[in-house]
Design a protein around this motif. Sequence first.
Motif, PDB file in Angstrom:
ATOM      1  N   THR A 194       0.777  -1.288  -0.031  1.00 35.14           N
ATOM      2  CA  THR A 194       0.126   0.018   0.016  1.00 35.14           C
ATOM      3  C   THR A 194       0.856   1.274  -0.066  1.00 35.14           C
ATOM      4  OG1 THR A 194      -2.115  -1.098   1.218  1.00 35.14           O
ATOM      5  CG2 THR A 194      -1.715   1.248   1.447  1.00 35.14           C
ATOM      6  N   ALA A 198       1.326   3.956  -3.072  1.00 37.03           N
ATOM      7  CA  ALA A 198       1.301   5.217  -2.947  1.00 37.03           C
ATOM      8  C   ALA A 198       2.342   6.121  -3.152  1.00 37.03           C
ATOM      9  CB  ALA A 198       0.908   5.550  -1.404  1.00 37.03           C
ATOM     10  N   ILE A 203      -0.136   9.163  -4.579  1.00 39.48           N
ATOM     11  CA  ILE A 203      -1.334   8.892  -4.031  1.00 39.48           C
ATOM     12  C   ILE A 203      -1.394   8.980  -2.742  1.00 39.48           C
ATOM     13  CG2 ILE A 203      -2.562   8.788  -6.132  1.00 39.48           C
ATOM     14  CD1 ILE A 203      -2.643   5.820  -5.479  1.00 39.48           C
ATOM     15  N   ASP A 204      -2.390   8.940  -1.892  1.00 41.37           N
ATOM     16  CA  ASP A 204      -2.297   8.693  -0.423  1.00 41.37           C
ATOM     17  C   ASP A 204      -2.606   7.211  -0.267  1.00 41.37           C
ATOM     18  OD1 ASP A 204      -5.327   8.127   0.178  1.00 41.37           O
ATOM     19  OD2 ASP A 204      -5.647  10.162  -0.431  1.00 41.37           O
ATOM     20  N   GLU A 206      -4.716   5.360   1.331  1.00 42.16           N
ATOM     21  CA  GLU A 206      -6.230   4.628   1.207  1.00 42.16           C
ATOM     22  C   GLU A 206      -6.440   4.429  -0.052  1.00 42.16           C
ATOM     23  OE1 GLU A 206      -9.354   2.924   1.687  1.00 42.16           O
ATOM     24  OE2 GLU A 206      -7.991   3.230   3.238  1.00 42.16           O
ATOM     25  N   GLN A 207      -6.229   5.684  -1.098  1.00 41.91           N
ATOM     26  CA  GLN A 207      -6.147   5.431  -2.555  1.00 41.91           C
ATOM     27  C   GLN A 207      -5.499   4.343  -3.056  1.00 41.91           C
ATOM     28  OE1 GLN A 207      -5.167   9.514  -3.476  1.00 41.91           O
ATOM     29  NE2 GLN A 207      -6.964   9.694  -4.712  1.00 41.91           N
ATOM     30  N   GLN A 210      -7.264   0.888  -2.347  1.00 48.80           N
ATOM     31  CA  GLN A 210      -8.528   0.980  -2.837  1.00 48.80           C
ATOM     32  C   GLN A 210      -8.111   0.309  -4.429  1.00 48.80           C
ATOM     33  OE1 GLN A 210     -11.740   0.788  -2.002  1.00 48.80           O
ATOM     34  NE2 GLN A 210     -10.781   0.878   0.083  1.00 48.80           N
ATOM     35  N   MET A 211      -6.796   0.799  -4.824  1.00 48.81           N
ATOM     36  CA  MET A 211      -6.554   0.221  -6.013  1.00 48.81           C
ATOM     37  C   MET A 211      -6.328  -1.226  -6.295  1.00 48.81           C
ATOM     38  SD  MET A 211      -3.520   3.007  -7.256  1.00 48.81           S
ATOM     39  CE  MET A 211      -3.033   2.063  -8.740  1.00 48.81           C
TER      40      MET A 211
END
Length: 254
Positions: A194, A198, A203-204, A206-207, A210-211
């Motif tokens: 993760t 990121a 990106i952060d 959490e994004q 979610q990917m």
Amino acid sequence: MDQDLNGRHALVTGGGTGIGLAIAQMLAARGAKVTITGRRGAVLEEAAAANPGLFPLVMDVADEASVVQGVADAIAARGPVTICVANAGIAEGKSMGKMDLAFWRNMMAINLDGAYLTVRECLGGMLAESWGRTIFVASIAGLKGLKGAPAYSASKHGMIGLMRGLSEEYMGSDLTFNALCPGYVDTDIVTRNTQSIADRAGIDPEQARQMMVKTNRHKRLITSDEVAAMAALLVGPNSGSLNGQTYEIAGGQM
């Protein structure tokens, strides 16, 4: 749960956490004596302390001498290994343009060479007992490839090729070879990736998470116990005709 594996000796590489631990716990619950291996002794000891059916063994699958000695020690302590789960591996994405030879070789040494060495050393016991079940923990990346992870994808494709070759080589015996191909599983590897995703994508976290979640068809992370449930079928009393197959655990059609 039925004790249908009573007296069997199973060896699970990378058995201290995640998918490996879930499979090891399932095997122990069914009566097997389970050797769990990994490079971090403290992690293995903690897992074994919570389950009397698990036996820790420090072993580095990328080191031939370590595997030879480790499997020999396990056999001396608990008898021939007749259930081998080649689970130890690393998952790290890197595009072709940013990948050097050291990165490639390390990926292959752990994911592919490690599986080969582990199965090679366990195979003698299966042949002597005229019964054996080998499970390779591969990935959907072994079937379709993942963008940004060509080395990882190649290592898992190689693992599946090894499985298929072995299933043909021992066809007609009571030895089976299969591969589990999960999507993104809720383990420490996903947690580590993760942050890596990121950082690479800007990106952060959490994004980034979610990917990975969205890659699974049912839009959630898979649990280790769901993977272990499939492994349970492959070692069960009616598993002799389950051979040379890849089992997708991805929440839907890929």
